[in-house]
Enzyme design. Structure first.
Site, PDB file in Angstrom:
ATOM      1  N   SER A 125     -23.049   8.335 -23.502  1.00  0.00           N
ATOM      2  CA  SER A 125     -21.933   7.680 -22.809  1.00  0.00           C
ATOM      3  C   SER A 125     -21.978   8.080 -21.331  1.00  0.00           C
ATOM      4  O   SER A 125     -22.850   8.839 -20.918  1.00  0.00           O
ATOM      5  CB  SER A 125     -20.606   8.088 -23.450  1.00  0.00           C
ATOM      6  OG  SER A 125     -20.474   9.477 -23.406  1.00  0.00           O
ATOM      7  N   LYS A 165     -21.513   1.982 -17.272  1.00  0.00           N
ATOM      8  CA  LYS A 165     -21.596   0.569 -17.643  1.00  0.00           C
ATOM      9  C   LYS A 165     -20.636  -0.289 -16.835  1.00  0.00           C
ATOM     10  O   LYS A 165     -20.949  -1.413 -16.469  1.00  0.00           O
ATOM     11  CB  LYS A 165     -21.238   0.406 -19.136  1.00  0.00           C
ATOM     12  CG  LYS A 165     -22.446   0.366 -20.031  1.00  0.00           C
ATOM     13  CD  LYS A 165     -22.028   0.046 -21.441  1.00  0.00           C
ATOM     14  CE  LYS A 165     -21.137   1.128 -21.899  1.00  0.00           C
ATOM     15  NZ  LYS A 165     -20.693   1.275 -23.191  1.00  0.00           N
ATOM     16  N   GLU A 185     -18.402  -6.102 -21.201  1.00  0.00           N
ATOM     17  CA  GLU A 185     -18.887  -4.741 -21.372  1.00  0.00           C
ATOM     18  C   GLU A 185     -18.408  -4.241 -22.729  1.00  0.00           C
ATOM     19  O   GLU A 185     -17.220  -4.287 -23.028  1.00  0.00           O
ATOM     20  CB  GLU A 185     -18.309  -3.873 -20.245  1.00  0.00           C
ATOM     21  CG  GLU A 185     -18.710  -2.428 -20.352  1.00  0.00           C
ATOM     22  CD  GLU A 185     -17.921  -1.506 -19.398  1.00  0.00           C
ATOM     23  OE1 GLU A 185     -17.263  -1.999 -18.460  1.00  0.00           O
ATOM     24  OE2 GLU A 185     -17.981  -0.292 -19.612  1.00  0.00           O
ATOM     25  N   ILE A 234     -20.224   4.344 -35.148  1.00  0.00           N
ATOM     26  CA  ILE A 234     -19.649   3.594 -36.276  1.00  0.00           C
ATOM     27  C   ILE A 234     -18.665   2.545 -35.759  1.00  0.00           C
ATOM     28  O   ILE A 234     -18.678   1.394 -36.167  1.00  0.00           O
ATOM     29  CB  ILE A 234     -18.919   4.558 -37.238  1.00  0.00           C
ATOM     30  CG1 ILE A 234     -19.956   5.407 -37.970  1.00  0.00           C
ATOM     31  CG2 ILE A 234     -18.054   3.786 -38.238  1.00  0.00           C
ATOM     32  CD1 ILE A 234     -19.372   6.394 -38.928  1.00  0.00           C
ATOM     33  N   PRO A 247     -35.915   8.176 -25.991  1.00  0.00           N
ATOM     34  CA  PRO A 247     -34.522   7.886 -26.360  1.00  0.00           C
ATOM     35  C   PRO A 247     -34.193   6.401 -26.186  1.00  0.00           C
ATOM     36  O   PRO A 247     -33.465   5.827 -26.996  1.00  0.00           O
ATOM     37  CB  PRO A 247     -33.695   8.734 -25.390  1.00  0.00           C
ATOM     38  CG  PRO A 247     -34.621   9.801 -24.911  1.00  0.00           C
ATOM     39  CD  PRO A 247     -36.002   9.231 -24.953  1.00  0.00           C
ATOM     40  N   LYS A 269     -44.726   0.491 -20.503  1.00  0.00           N
ATOM     41  CA  LYS A 269     -44.488   1.114 -21.806  1.00  0.00           C
ATOM     42  C   LYS A 269     -43.121   0.679 -22.370  1.00  0.00           C
ATOM     43  O   LYS A 269     -43.010   0.291 -23.536  1.00  0.00           O
ATOM     44  CB  LYS A 269     -44.491   2.629 -21.588  1.00  0.00           C
ATOM     45  CG  LYS A 269     -44.579   3.455 -22.829  1.00  0.00           C
ATOM     46  CD  LYS A 269     -44.919   4.886 -22.417  1.00  0.00           C
ATOM     47  CE  LYS A 269     -44.609   5.859 -23.504  1.00  0.00           C
ATOM     48  NZ  LYS A 269     -44.720   7.243 -23.035  1.00  0.00           N
ATOM     49  N   CYS A 312       4.958   6.113  -6.548  1.00  0.00           N
ATOM     50  CA  CYS A 312       5.698   6.100  -7.807  1.00  0.00           C
ATOM     51  C   CYS A 312       6.428   7.429  -8.023  1.00  0.00           C
ATOM     52  O   CYS A 312       7.402   7.686  -7.338  1.00  0.00           O
ATOM     53  CB  CYS A 312       4.798   5.710  -8.966  1.00  0.00           C
ATOM     54  SG  CYS A 312       5.752   4.913 -10.266  1.00  0.00           S
ATOM     55  N   GLY A 365       5.662  10.159  -6.899  1.00  0.00           N
ATOM     56  CA  GLY A 365       5.625  10.777  -5.574  1.00  0.00           C
ATOM     57  C   GLY A 365       6.765  10.281  -4.692  1.00  0.00           C
ATOM     58  O   GLY A 365       7.369  11.036  -3.935  1.00  0.00           O
ATOM     59  N   MET A 366       7.083   9.000  -4.811  1.00  0.00           N
ATOM     60  CA  MET A 366       8.220   8.432  -4.065  1.00  0.00           C
ATOM     61  C   MET A 366       9.522   9.001  -4.637  1.00  0.00           C
ATOM     62  O   MET A 366      10.416   9.406  -3.895  1.00  0.00           O
ATOM     63  CB  MET A 366       8.182   6.902  -4.192  1.00  0.00           C
ATOM     64  CG  MET A 366       9.385   6.178  -3.639  1.00  0.00           C
ATOM     65  SD  MET A 366      10.627   5.851  -4.936  1.00  0.00           S
ATOM     66  CE  MET A 366      11.577   4.549  -4.175  1.00  0.00           C
ATOM     67  N   HIS A 397       2.490   0.801  -7.587  1.00  0.00           N
ATOM     68  CA  HIS A 397       1.133   1.358  -7.542  1.00  0.00           C
ATOM     69  C   HIS A 397       0.245   0.484  -6.668  1.00  0.00           C
ATOM     70  O   HIS A 397      -0.580  -0.281  -7.170  1.00  0.00           O
ATOM     71  CB  HIS A 397       0.564   1.450  -8.959  1.00  0.00           C
ATOM     72  CG  HIS A 397       1.232   2.491  -9.783  1.00  0.00           C
ATOM     73  ND1 HIS A 397       0.804   3.799  -9.812  1.00  0.00           N
ATOM     74  CD2 HIS A 397       2.308   2.435 -10.587  1.00  0.00           C
ATOM     75  CE1 HIS A 397       1.590   4.500 -10.607  1.00  0.00           C
ATOM     76  NE2 HIS A 397       2.511   3.692 -11.091  1.00  0.00           N
ATOM     77  N   GLU A 429      -2.227   1.320  -5.065  1.00  0.00           N
ATOM     78  CA  GLU A 429      -3.647   1.685  -5.171  1.00  0.00           C
ATOM     79  C   GLU A 429      -4.412   0.738  -6.095  1.00  0.00           C
ATOM     80  O   GLU A 429      -5.629   0.639  -6.014  1.00  0.00           O
ATOM     81  CB  GLU A 429      -3.790   3.142  -5.631  1.00  0.00           C
ATOM     82  CG  GLU A 429      -3.483   3.428  -7.107  1.00  0.00           C
ATOM     83  CD  GLU A 429      -1.996   3.639  -7.403  1.00  0.00           C
ATOM     84  OE1 GLU A 429      -1.160   3.220  -6.580  1.00  0.00           O
ATOM     85  OE2 GLU A 429      -1.676   4.193  -8.478  1.00  0.00           O
TER      86      GLU A 429
HETATM   87  N1  GLN Z   1       7.674   8.964 -14.458  1.00  0.00           N
HETATM   88  C1  GLN Z   1       8.177   8.073 -13.474  1.00  0.00           C
HETATM   89  C2  GLN Z   1       8.820   6.844 -14.098  1.00  0.00           C
HETATM   90  O1  GLN Z   1       8.552   6.543 -15.238  1.00  0.00           O
HETATM   91  C3  GLN Z   1       7.085   7.658 -12.523  1.00  0.00           C
HETATM   92  C4  GLN Z   1       6.005   6.877 -13.166  1.00  0.00           C
HETATM   93  C5  GLN Z   1       4.755   6.810 -12.361  1.00  0.00           C
HETATM   94  O2  GLN Z   1       4.539   7.584 -11.443  1.00  0.00           O
HETATM   95  N2  GLN Z   1       3.854   5.909 -12.719  1.00  0.00           N
HETATM   96  O3  GLN Z   1       9.570   6.175 -13.451  1.00  0.00           O
END
Ligand code: GLN
Length: 541
Positions: A16, A20, A144, A152, A194, A227, A385, A387-388, A511, A513
Site C-alpha cells: 500500500s 495511487k 482508483e 480479501i 514482487p 523482462k 473551523c 481554530g475560529m 474549511h 482549505e
Molecule cells: N468541533 C467543532 C464543531 O463541530 C469544529 C469542527 C471542525 O473543526 N471541523 O463545530
C-alpha cells in the site's frame, strides 16, 4: 442517454502507500490537458459507509465535497490536480454498497432470490462504477481501487472490473496496475519478482493489466522493462517508470516524459492532437521551485504527528506559497504541548500561526494560549473551523472578560456559551453524517479584509461542523473590535470573524482549505502568506 465514456481502472500491487491517488490525479491531468473531460472516483474496500466517522489517525483527513459527502482524502488530490469538483458519487465504499443491497433486500426487490456477493454486490459495484460515466458529463472516468490486489476485501471489486471489461471491451475499458520495483542495496539491483507476482495474482482473478506503472527509486533500464513486459504480458511501451520526484506536482510531467498519455489514448482509441496543454501547471511549478522568499508558519493542531490529518491545509500552503513565490515552512506544533508559560518560546520565531480544525477537548487550552499570544503580539493569525471557534473563546475570555467563555462542545455547562449548537442540531445523537456538511452561501460585508481579499460579496465555502458562533454575544464582540465579516444569509450564522486592530487576524467557520487548487490557489491562503512575508520584513527592520 447512451454514453461512450471510457473507463480506466487503477489497481495497486505489492504494497500500500504507492500513491495511487496521486498517480490517478496525474494521469487525469494529462488527459484533461489533451482536451478530454475527465473525472476520478475512488472505490474503497472497507466497511465504513463513508470515512466521516474514521479517526484522522487511521485514515488521514476526511475530505468534504460540495454536496456534503465525507470522503477519502484522495478526492482532495483529484480536485486539486484537475480543478474540478467531485461529489458523493466519486467515493464508494464496501459499506455503502452493502447498505444499498441490504436495503433492497429488505424492500423485497430481489423477489425471494438468495442475495450473494456475485452477482448482487458485483452488480451494484458495476452500477456505481458507471454512474458518472453515464451522466454524459465525462469522456473518461478513472476509477482508483483502494487497497492492494490480493486483499480479501478487494476481491469483489476486481471481479466487478473484470465483468465490466468483458462487457465494454478493451477499447472502452483498461486496467493500469501500479506496482513497486524495490532496489536491493546488497545486490545493487532492482527487483521485478514482487511485480510479477502481483500481476499474476490479478490475472488469477481474470484481470490482465494493460499498463504497468512502476514506482522506483532508480531508473528502469531497457532490460528490466523487457523482462517486466515479457513476464507480465504487456507491451514494452506500456511499462511506465514512475520514479521518485521532489514534489507530487512533478508527477504529471514525469509520466508525460514516459509517454503514459500516448499509450492510454492509443489503447482507448482516442485521438491525440499534439502535446497536452500544461501551461499554467508548468508556471505553478516554476514559481514553486524558484522561491524568492521564505516564511515560517506554525500549524497548531491536535493531530500534527500524522501529516495526512491536515493534508489539504498543507497543500493549500504549497499553492499559496507558489503564488507568492515564497517557500512556506510549516512547523507543526501539537496544541497540548503549548501552555501560557512556553507559548512565547514556541511561537516567537513564527511569521504566522494557523490554528487547525478539530474535535473534542484535548489541546484546546494550548490553542487558546497560542491565539492570545499572536493577538497581543500582532502576529498574523488564521483560524479554521475549531481554530475560529477558539479565537472567539479567547477573545471572550480575555477581552470581553467573560471568564469561563467556552464552546458547549467542551463545556456544556459554561455560563458563557459563546460557541453553541444550532437549535435544530440539539436533538441529534448519531455521529455519522449529522454535521453541517458541504457548501453553503456566505455574504461578506464591505469594508472588511475578507471582502478586499475575495473581491466579491457572495461566496460559497464548504463546512463540516456542529457548533456555531452564538449570535447573542455578537454585539458585545463587535463593540470590542471582533467583527463578523461574513454571515450565512439563510440562517444568519457567523462564518468569518476578523479583528479590526491587527495586521491580519481572521477566523473562518468553513474549511476553505478544501477548495484550494494548484491552478487556482485560495485567495485567503494567498493573502495570509503575503501577510506572513510582511511580518517577517517587519521583524527584520
Ligand atoms: N468541533 C467543532 C464543531 O463541530 C469544529 C469542527 C471542525 O473543526 N471541523 O463545530
Amino acid at each position: 442517454m447512451k454514453s461512450n465514456c471510457k473507463y480506466i481502472f487503477v489497481t495497486g500491487g505489492v504494497t500500500s502507500s504507492l500513491g495511487k491517488g496521486i498517480f490517478a490525479a496525474s494521469l487525469a491531468r494529462l488527459l484533461q490537458g489533451h482536451g478530454f473531460r475527465v473525472t476520478i472516483q475512488k472505490f474503497d474496500p472497507y466497511i465504513n459507509v463513508d470515512p466521516g466517522t474514521l479517526n484522522p489517525y487511521e485514515h488521514g483527513e476526511c475530505y468534504v465535497t460540495e454536496d456534503g459527502a465525507e470522503t477519502d482524502l484522495d478526492l482532495g488530490h483529484y480536485e486539486r490536480f484537475l480543478g474540478v469538483d467531485t461529489s458523493q458519487s466519486n467515493n464508494v465504499t464496501t459499506g455503502a454498497v452493502y447498505q444499498t443491497v441490504i436495503n433492497k433486500e429488505r424492500a423485497g426487490d430481489y423477489l425471494g432470490k438468495t442475495v450473494q456477493v456475485i452477482p448482487h454486490i458485483t452488480d451494484e459495484l458495476q452500477r456505481r462504477m458507471m454512474l458518472l460515466g453515464e451522466s454524459g458529463e465525462y469522456d473518461i472516468v478513472i476509477t482508483e481501487i483502494g487497497g492492494t490486489v490480493g486483499d480479501i476485501e478487494s476481491f469483489p471489486f476486481v471481479e466487478a472490473v473484470r465483468q465490466l471489461k468483458w462487457k465494454l471491451g478493451s477499447t472502452r475499458c483498461i486496467t493500469v496496475h501500479l506496482t513497486l520495483i524495490p532496489y536491493l542495496a546488497s545486490a545493487k539491483e532492482l527487483k521485478t519478482k514482487p511485480t510479477q507476482h502481483s500481476v499474476k495474482m490479478l490475472l488469477e482473478s481474470g484481470l490482465q493489466a494493460d499498463i504497468l506503472v512502476c514506482r522506483t527509486e532508480y531508473p528502469l533500464n531497457r532490460d528490466i522493462r523487457r523482462k517486466l513486459a515479457l513476464f507480465c504480458n504487456v507491451n514494452i511501451n506500456a511499462v511506465i517508470e514512475a520514479i521518485d520526484v521532489d514534489t507530487i506536482y512533478d508527477v504529471p510531467l514525469s509520466l508525460l516524459k514516459e509517454g503514459l498519455d500516448d499509450i492510454v489514448l492509443s489503447k482507448l482509441k482516442l485521438p491525440k492532437h499534439g502535446e497536452p496543454d500544461l501551461t499554467s501547471w508548468k508556471e505553478f511549478l516554476s514559481r514553486l521551485k524558484n522561491p524568492t522568499n521564505s516564511v515560517r508558519i506554525a500549524l497548531v493542531g491536535k493531530y500534527v504527528e500524522l501529516q495526512d490529518a491536515y493534508k489539504s491545509i498543507l497543500e493549500s500552503f504549497i499553492h499559496a506559497g507558489a503564488a507568492n513565490e515564497c517557500k512556506v515552512e510549516v512547523v507543526s506544533i501539537q496544541s497540548d504541548h503549548i501552555s501560557a508559560e512556553n507559548v512565547r518560546e514556541k511561537l516567537k520565531h513564527m511569521d504566522g500561526v494557523l490554528v487547525a480544525p478539530g474535535f473534542g477537548d484535548r489541546g484546546i487550552e494550548g490553542k487558546i494560549a497560542a491565539i492570545k499570544f499572536v493577538r497581543e503580539n500582532n502576529i498574523p493569525f488564521f483560524g479554521i473551523c475549531l481554530g475560529m471557534q477558539c479565537c472567539v473563546i479567547e477573545f471572550g475570555r480575555h477581552v470581553l472578560k467573560l471568564k469561563d467563555a467556552h464552546s458547549t462542545e467542551m463545556n456544556p455547562k459554561t455560563k458563557h456559551p459563546v460557541i453553541d449548537k444550532m437549535e435544530e442540531q440539539k436533538n441529534i445523537t448519531e455521529m455519522g453524517g449529522t454535521m453541517r456538511l458541504g457548501s453553503y452561501d456566505c455574504r461578506l460585508y464591505k469594508k472588511t479584509r475578507s471582502y478586499d481579499i475575495y473581491k466579491s460579496q457572495a461566496i460559497t465555502e464548504r463546512h463540516r461542523h456542529r457548533f456555531e458562533f452564538n449570535n447573542e454575544y455578537l454585539k458585545d464582540y463587535e463593540a470590542h473590535g471582533m467583527m463578523a465579516a461574513g454571515v450565512n444569509p439563510q440562517q444568519n450564522l457567523v462564518e468569518i470573524v476578523e479583528l479590526k486592530e491587527h495586521p491580519w487576524f481572521i477566523g473562518v467557520q468553513f474549511h476553505l482549505e478544501l477548495k484550494s487548487k494548484v491552478e487556482k490557489p485560495h485567495p485567503l491562503f494567498v493573502d495570509f502568506v503575503r501577510a506572513a512575508i510582511q511580518q517577517k520584513e517587519r521583524k527584520l527592520k
